[in-house]
Design a protein around this motif. Structure first.
Motif, short mmCIF file in Angstrom:
data_model
loop_
_atom_site.label_atom_id
_atom_site.label_comp_id
_atom_site.label_asym_id
_atom_site.label_seq_id
_atom_site.Cartn_x
_atom_site.Cartn_y
_atom_site.Cartn_z
N SER A 64 45.74 40.38 32.00
CA SER A 64 44.81 39.84 32.99
C SER A 64 44.76 38.32 32.88
CB SER A 64 43.42 40.43 32.74
OG SER A 64 42.49 39.89 33.65
N GLU A 67 43.29 35.77 38.85
CA GLU A 67 43.58 36.58 40.04
C GLU A 67 44.78 37.50 39.84
OE1 GLU A 67 43.74 33.09 40.43
OE2 GLU A 67 41.67 32.85 41.04
N THR A 69 46.80 40.34 37.63
CA THR A 69 46.76 41.36 36.58
C THR A 69 48.10 42.08 36.58
OG1 THR A 69 45.79 43.02 38.04
CG2 THR A 69 44.27 41.71 36.70
N THR A 92 49.60 42.74 40.11
CA THR A 92 48.65 42.73 41.22
C THR A 92 48.06 41.34 41.37
OG1 THR A 92 48.08 45.05 40.84
CG2 THR A 92 46.53 43.76 42.13
N TYR A 93 48.04 40.86 42.62
CA TYR A 93 47.45 39.56 42.93
C TYR A 93 46.22 39.81 43.79
CZ TYR A 93 46.83 34.76 44.45
OH TYR A 93 46.31 33.52 44.69
N ASP A 94 45.05 39.37 43.31
CA ASP A 94 43.79 39.52 44.03
C ASP A 94 43.63 38.37 45.02
OD1 ASP A 94 41.24 40.02 44.92
OD2 ASP A 94 40.29 39.85 42.95
N GLY A 96 41.14 38.11 47.07
CA GLY A 96 39.71 37.90 47.30
C GLY A 96 39.19 38.76 48.44
N THR A 99 40.72 42.35 48.96
CA THR A 99 42.13 42.54 49.32
C THR A 99 43.02 42.16 48.14
OG1 THR A 99 41.62 41.99 51.61
CG2 THR A 99 43.93 41.93 50.98
N SER A 100 44.02 43.02 47.88
CA SER A 100 44.97 42.72 46.80
C SER A 100 46.37 43.21 47.19
CB SER A 100 44.53 43.37 45.49
OG SER A 100 44.53 44.78 45.61
N THR A 102 50.05 44.49 45.40
CA THR A 102 50.67 44.99 44.17
C THR A 102 52.16 45.15 44.40
OG1 THR A 102 48.65 46.17 43.57
CG2 THR A 102 50.68 46.89 42.51
N SER A 148 37.96 52.34 51.25
CA SER A 148 39.17 51.65 50.84
C SER A 148 40.36 52.14 51.65
CB SER A 148 39.46 51.92 49.35
OG SER A 148 38.44 51.42 48.55
#
Length: 151
Positions: A64, A67, A69, A92-94, A96, A99-100, A102, A148
């Motif tokens: 982690s 943004e 992980t 995985t990119y967050d 914000g 919304t993410s 992977t 979701s």
């Protein structure tokens, strides 16, 4: 005495619940996993027979960094080649606001059943196989109060 010891061990194993935990190595790296073992006991005319086996083992590395992980899962299953396989490896990119994105090798959206024996207490043939599909690719996930959505 042997029967008493076997019954006590079997009772302790059956009455224990699954332990869930995570070992934090540092602020950015944690390790988790599980062991799935079995006990077989036969009492017949030829005498008692007891055996133990390691059916599956998994070691998961969780990374982690704000943004971003990542997760890498190493898996061993008794059977075919008896070797350690790369089960999952994804980033995985967050973005914000729920919304993410992977990318990598990860479990696909196949249904409501769990892929691991720690959460699946039966063998399921819902998809024609006992193992849900792992795929290489990219997914985007949206999450709001209403629910979701993953694509």
């Amino acid at each position: 005495m042997n029967k008493l010891l076997s019954l006590t061990a079997a009772g302790a194993l059956l009455s224990s619940s699954a332990l869930h935990g995570q070992i934090e190595i540092n602020d950015n790296l944690s390790v988790t996993g599980f062991l799935d073992m079995s006990l077989f006991h036969a009492d017949n005319n030829d005498g008692d027979s007891t055996s133990f086996d390691l059916d599956q083992m998994e070691l998961d590395f969780l990374l982690s960094f704000d943004e971003i992980t990542a997760q890498v899962d190493l898996d061993y299953q008794r059977g075919d080649a008896n070797e350690i396989d790369l089960e999952q490896a994804f980033l995985t990119y967050d973005l914000g606001e729920g919304t993410s994105i992977t990318a990598g090798k990860f479990l696909s959206y196949m249904g409501w059943e769990t892929a691991e024996p720690t959460g699946l207490y039966q063998y399921s043939y819902a998809y024609g196989t006992t193992i849900p599909g792992y795929h290489n690719g990219v997914s985007i996930d949206f999450s709001e109060e209403w629910g979701s959505l993953g694509l």
